[in-house]
Design an enzyme around this catalytic site. Sequence first.
Site, mmCIF file in Angstrom:
data_model
loop_
_atom_site.group_PDB
_atom_site.id
_atom_site.type_symbol
_atom_site.label_atom_id
_atom_site.label_comp_id
_atom_site.label_asym_id
_atom_site.label_seq_id
_atom_site.Cartn_x
_atom_site.Cartn_y
_atom_site.Cartn_z
ATOM 1 N N GLU A 160 65.431 21.172 64.116
ATOM 2 C CA GLU A 160 64.556 20.103 63.619
ATOM 3 C C GLU A 160 63.261 19.993 64.431
ATOM 4 O O GLU A 160 62.217 19.641 63.882
ATOM 5 C CB GLU A 160 65.280 18.760 63.611
ATOM 6 C CG GLU A 160 66.383 18.637 62.585
ATOM 7 C CD GLU A 160 67.753 19.061 63.101
ATOM 8 O OE1 GLU A 160 68.748 18.849 62.394
ATOM 9 O OE2 GLU A 160 67.810 19.602 64.244
ATOM 10 N N MET A 195 52.138 27.616 85.478
ATOM 11 C CA MET A 195 51.284 26.517 85.923
ATOM 12 C C MET A 195 51.970 25.665 86.976
ATOM 13 O O MET A 195 51.333 25.215 87.942
ATOM 14 C CB MET A 195 50.868 25.650 84.729
ATOM 15 C CG MET A 195 49.816 24.603 85.094
ATOM 16 S SD MET A 195 48.279 25.326 85.730
ATOM 17 C CE MET A 195 47.406 25.694 84.214
ATOM 18 N N PHE A 249 79.190 7.061 62.311
ATOM 19 C CA PHE A 249 79.028 8.484 62.606
ATOM 20 C C PHE A 249 77.612 8.924 62.290
ATOM 21 O O PHE A 249 77.097 8.713 61.199
ATOM 22 C CB PHE A 249 80.023 9.311 61.787
ATOM 23 C CG PHE A 249 79.853 10.795 61.943
ATOM 24 C CD1 PHE A 249 80.147 11.425 63.149
ATOM 25 C CD2 PHE A 249 79.369 11.569 60.892
ATOM 26 C CE1 PHE A 249 79.982 12.783 63.305
ATOM 27 C CE2 PHE A 249 79.206 12.945 61.034
ATOM 28 C CZ PHE A 249 79.507 13.544 62.246
ATOM 29 N N GLN A 250 76.980 9.532 63.254
ATOM 30 C CA GLN A 250 75.610 10.030 63.169
ATOM 31 C C GLN A 250 74.604 8.943 62.792
ATOM 32 O O GLN A 250 73.561 9.214 62.195
ATOM 33 C CB GLN A 250 75.512 11.216 62.188
ATOM 34 C CG GLN A 250 76.162 12.482 62.737
ATOM 35 C CD GLN A 250 75.757 13.744 62.009
ATOM 36 O OE1 GLN A 250 75.400 13.707 60.828
ATOM 37 N NE2 GLN A 250 75.828 14.884 62.693
ATOM 38 N N LYS A 305 71.381 6.412 53.130
ATOM 39 C CA LYS A 305 71.850 7.325 52.080
ATOM 40 C C LYS A 305 72.103 6.611 50.752
ATOM 41 O O LYS A 305 71.805 7.170 49.680
ATOM 42 C CB LYS A 305 73.122 8.042 52.538
ATOM 43 C CG LYS A 305 73.579 9.120 51.541
ATOM 44 C CD LYS A 305 74.717 9.969 52.067
ATOM 45 C CE LYS A 305 75.069 11.063 51.062
ATOM 46 N NZ LYS A 305 76.148 11.952 51.531
#
Length: 571
Positions: free
Chosen positions: A51, A467, A113-114, A163
């Site tokens: 993602e 760097m 969940f999630q 959802k």
Amino acid sequence: MQLTGAQIVIECLKEQGVDTIFGYPGGAILNVYDELYKHRNEIRHVLTSHEQGASHAADGYARSTGKVGVCFATSGPGATNLVTGIATAYMDSVPMVAITCNVTVPLLGKDSFQEIDIAGITTPITKHNFIVTDVKELADVIRRAFRIAQTGRPGPVLVDIPKDITAQKTEYKAKEIQPVERLTQKMTEEDIEQAVSYIRHAKKPYIFVGGGAVISGASEELKEFVELVDAPVTDTLMGKGAYDGTSERYTGMLGMHGTKTSNLGVSECDLLIAIGVRFSDRVIGNAKKFARHAKILQFDVDPAEVNKNIVVNACVMGDVREILKRVNERLEPMEHKEWMEHILEYKKQYPLTYHPQGLSGPYMIEKIYELTNGEATIVTEVGQHQMWSAQFYKYSKPRTLITSGGLGTMGYGLGAAIGAQIGNPEKTVINIAGDGCFRMNMNEIATAVREQLPLIQVVVNNHVLGMVRQWQKLFYGKRYSMTCLRSGAACRGKCGEVECPVYTPDFMKLADAYGAKGIHITKKEEIEPAFREAMKSTKTPYILEFDIDPEDLVYPMVKPGGTLEDLIMDC
């Protein structure tokens, strides 16, 4: 007509002219992906490897095209994986709409969940965000998200949709989307006249250009302004290409790794005209001594940037392109012959240089510029290679340097290059990365292969975090704590010593494993044939690995806490 929430999402994206989405599916967003499947011939979906890659790709697409970048993610870890990309876009004012889906409304706030409060998490790093709990509001929210992302100073907007909202139905009516107007409400005649007065009375003006000039599409107006004022021009990392980097008037970047000409010139000028800049700490050095002999005139669309880091003497608020148009109408050609000759003498006296022996970062960038005729879209990760790309590649057009400036996001470049290549299929797109940056998100090579993108991935391999190691060398007594990438725990800071064990990824095998092409370059004479082969590709990405010395450092460099004149030129 009655549509589900998922259908409304897709119809609203079509309204906005969205042709590409970058994303990764999951359970909570399945209804949207199911609807997207039915419109796969109208909207291209690019399945990234992660993602974060999707958010960076949407960002690169937006920066290179000027359109709004769009990314999708599911709930929980899918949404949180977008956070770094959203923050990157926020810091650099990139228009992006991130659409996530969440658990159903009854499960919100119950540690389901999630489930994650992605709206709460992203509040500090978005222009605005929404969580839609009523399907009747969904279409208007998405339309608002796109308008907010583009209005004034652009930035990312997040829309989180539970959802069950994507499954519910409501009445939907299509709307014709009106173009976003340039902000001019706060631009007053009084401010413009004051700005013109400052410019007319200046004897040693210097023009300082930032990313706002790129965002507003002000290149032509800026060119006219520079000629009218008869002044030298410097820029920020984000302002590259707004003014032609091949012009005699251009003196190079300003700041920590800016040219000595620009740093001295800004320190000596009597009027600094700052166009679309935010006076970042990396640009101004010691704020108390920045441009201390000058009055400062600022043109910017965002009032929050005025007097934030540097106190200015005057400002004009509004879209930079519109400001320049109105100021240009009031100016007559000026002449600052002695001042320009003084600055041009600095350019001759203090050119950017590097050690000519062997294969080096600056030599590589100059060679890439030569082989691409300066026409490529250059994308970078963050670090030494980024600064060399800013110093030694001449950007003559806007939106041709795509890089993370404000957040300094390692792992940004490959995803952004994918977005830039998809948005500009006719362009040569080159992502320049250090080996440390490349290792962070090199899984997106799989995306480039799957999408048959001919982008060129350059890996500047010095086997260290370049760097960070440079700072350790110059300011930490050469204590190279955890910056050697070619060895394990056995190294214990002995980087470079004979007994230092070597454990390093084989990027050529990686290219082969993913289905890309790879060329390992160790000598100057190998650069041209490798690039010519890579640039002939029409469907296959190339990984070009360059071996350089870890002692190859970025100069000039302003000392920490130092003034712009306090430059380290070499060591």
